[in-house]
Design a protein around this motif. Sequence first.
Motif, mmCIF file in Angstrom:
data_model
loop_
_atom_site.group_PDB
_atom_site.id
_atom_site.type_symbol
_atom_site.label_atom_id
_atom_site.label_comp_id
_atom_site.label_asym_id
_atom_site.label_seq_id
_atom_site.Cartn_x
_atom_site.Cartn_y
_atom_site.Cartn_z
ATOM 1 N N LYS A 46 0.991 1.182 0.276
ATOM 2 C CA LYS A 46 -0.233 0.390 0.388
ATOM 3 C C LYS A 46 -0.896 0.305 -0.980
ATOM 4 C CE LYS A 46 -1.121 1.474 5.225
ATOM 5 N NZ LYS A 46 -2.075 2.068 6.209
ATOM 6 N N THR A 47 -1.627 -0.757 -1.199
ATOM 7 C CA THR A 47 -2.250 -0.941 -2.499
ATOM 8 C C THR A 47 -3.388 0.030 -2.760
ATOM 9 O OG1 THR A 47 -3.653 -2.663 -1.554
ATOM 10 C CG2 THR A 47 -1.643 -3.371 -2.661
ATOM 11 N N ASP A 48 -3.771 0.810 -1.745
ATOM 12 C CA ASP A 48 -4.779 1.838 -1.994
ATOM 13 C C ASP A 48 -4.141 3.200 -2.268
ATOM 14 O OD1 ASP A 48 -3.844 2.359 0.526
ATOM 15 O OD2 ASP A 48 -5.815 2.445 1.499
ATOM 16 N N GLU A 49 -2.837 3.193 -2.597
ATOM 17 C CA GLU A 49 -2.175 4.422 -3.025
ATOM 18 C C GLU A 49 -2.729 4.827 -4.395
ATOM 19 O OE1 GLU A 49 -0.215 6.301 -1.456
ATOM 20 O OE2 GLU A 49 0.644 5.125 0.177
ATOM 21 N N PRO A 50 -2.622 6.122 -4.762
ATOM 22 C CA PRO A 50 -3.103 6.566 -6.078
ATOM 23 C C PRO A 50 -2.461 5.782 -7.224
ATOM 24 C CG PRO A 50 -2.589 8.452 -4.693
ATOM 25 C CD PRO A 50 -2.104 7.231 -3.952
ATOM 26 N N TYR A 53 0.900 7.004 -8.452
ATOM 27 C CA TYR A 53 2.006 6.744 -7.532
ATOM 28 C C TYR A 53 2.522 5.316 -7.694
ATOM 29 C CZ TYR A 53 4.674 6.524 -3.184
ATOM 30 O OH TYR A 53 5.681 6.371 -2.276
ATOM 31 N N ARG A 54 1.597 4.367 -7.771
ATOM 32 C CA ARG A 54 2.008 2.964 -7.917
ATOM 33 C C ARG A 54 2.742 2.745 -9.242
ATOM 34 N NH1 ARG A 54 -3.168 -0.216 -7.585
ATOM 35 N NH2 ARG A 54 -4.229 1.790 -7.742
ATOM 36 N N ILE A 55 2.250 3.368 -10.315
ATOM 37 C CA ILE A 55 2.910 3.244 -11.616
ATOM 38 C C ILE A 55 4.297 3.858 -11.569
ATOM 39 C CG2 ILE A 55 2.844 4.004 -14.029
ATOM 40 C CD1 ILE A 55 -0.203 3.720 -13.873
ATOM 41 N N ASP A 56 4.403 5.011 -10.914
ATOM 42 C CA ASP A 56 5.695 5.682 -10.800
ATOM 43 C C ASP A 56 6.698 4.799 -10.076
ATOM 44 O OD1 ASP A 56 7.363 8.110 -11.102
ATOM 45 O OD2 ASP A 56 7.293 8.136 -8.910
ATOM 46 N N ILE A 102 -1.995 -2.085 -14.463
ATOM 47 C CA ILE A 102 -2.600 -1.014 -13.673
ATOM 48 C C ILE A 102 -3.196 0.046 -14.585
ATOM 49 C CG2 ILE A 102 -2.127 0.823 -12.001
ATOM 50 C CD1 ILE A 102 0.031 -0.968 -10.804
ATOM 51 N N ASP A 103 -2.473 0.378 -15.670
ATOM 52 C CA ASP A 103 -2.978 1.372 -16.621
ATOM 53 C C ASP A 103 -2.862 0.826 -18.045
ATOM 54 O OD1 ASP A 103 -3.856 3.504 -18.047
ATOM 55 O OD2 ASP A 103 -2.300 4.897 -17.395
ATOM 56 N N PRO A 104 -3.829 0.041 -18.490
ATOM 57 C CA PRO A 104 -3.766 -0.557 -19.831
ATOM 58 C C PRO A 104 -3.943 0.457 -20.954
ATOM 59 C CG PRO A 104 -5.883 -1.023 -18.815
ATOM 60 C CD PRO A 104 -5.051 -0.367 -17.760
#
Length: 381
Positions: A46-50, A53-56, A102-104
Motif C-alpha cells: 500500500k502507498t502508506d507503507e514506510p 520499505y517502498r524505496i527498498d 520518494i527520497d530526494p
Amino acid sequence: MKNLKKKLGLSAAVVLSTLTFATAYAASSVPTTSTTPENPNITYIKTDEPTSYRIDQLKKIAMYYYWHGGDLEKAEKEIFKGITLKGKYDVVEHAFKEATLIDPYNLDLKFSLASTQIIQKKIPEALQTYKQILNLDPNNFNANLLYGVYSKINGDIRAYKSAISKLKRIDSKKANEYIRKLKTTESIINSKLNTEVPQHLPQKDHAIVILGYALADDGSMRQPLMERLKVGLAIAKQYPHSKIIVTGGVPKQGITEAEAMSNWLISQGIEKDRIILENKSTDTVENALFTTAILEKEGIKDVTLVTSASHMRRALTVFKEASDFYDKMNGKNSNRNFTNVVYLDYPSIEEAQKVSKDEEFVIYRDLFRVSGIWQYPGLQR
C-alpha cells in the motif's frame, strides 16, 4: 488482480503501477516481487507503507530487471500505457527515478540513476543527474570525478579541467592517483591491438587469460567465444609451459563459461593440469578482480589477454587497474606485464584501432567500477 498476474507473469507484474509515475500514488496498492526467480512470490504494498520499505522495493525491482529483464512488450502495452520501453534498463531507470522522488536527499539513489543513464548512453541526462549531486554536495569526490571525465568524453574539456582542479582541492593524494589511472587508460586506448601470436613471450611465470562470453540458453558456446578460444589455443600451442586461465561464471544448463571453455580446450589436446578455471565472475570487472587473485596465488608476472578486438581495450584497462590494486593492497610492486591477442570482430585491423565515443564511455565506466566506485552503491559493483 489474480488474472492480471497470470496474464503478465512474474517479470511484468514485478513492476506494475509502481513505475507508472503519474498515477502511482493514486492507486491503492502496488504489486512487486523479490529479485530472484527462485522466489517469485508477489506481495502488495500500500502507498502508506514506510518510506524505506517502498524505496527498498523499487531497488529490488531495478536490480531484478538489471539481471533478468522481463516482458517489455506486455509491460509497455498493459502497464506503462504510453511510456515507450526500449529495453530492460528503461525499467531500471524508471525505478531509480521514482525512488529519488520518494527520497530526494539520498545521493546513492541519484548515483544509481546516473549509472543507468550512462548504460543507456543518455549522457546529457546522466551529467545533469551528477550535477544535481554536486549542487547538494559540492565536495563529493566521486561525483566530481565522474562528472568531469564523462564531460570530457562528451567534448566538454572545460568542465573536465574544472573538475580535476576541484578534486585536487578536495583530496590531492586521491586526485593524483586517479589522474595516473586516467593517463594509463588513455595510453591503453591508444595501444596497438595484436592479431598474431607475440614472439618472445616469457617461458616462465606466464599465463594466457581467455575472457568468457555469455553462453546460449542451451549451454552451448556462441561464435565470439569459440573464436576467442581458437586464438587462445594457438598461443597455448606456441607456449606449452604457460598456464591457461579461462574466465566466466554465469551458468547455462548447469555449466559455466569457464567450464565450457575448459572442456573445449581439453578436447583440442590441452592438458587439463594447465588450465585454471575462474568460474565466479559475472562481467569483465569481476573477470579482472577474480583472475588477478589467481595470478597472485600462482605467482604469474606476465599475462597475455585474449578477447574480441571490440572488448580488448576495456579488458586491458580493468586488468591493469585490478593488478595495481592488488599491489597496493599487498604492499608490493609486481610490475605485472600485459600483452594482448585479439579475435578480430571488425572488418579490418584499421577499423579495430578506431575508438568510438561509446567505447570510451564503457572503458572509463569499468575503470571506475574496478577502482572501487560502485555502479549502484551498495547493490551492484
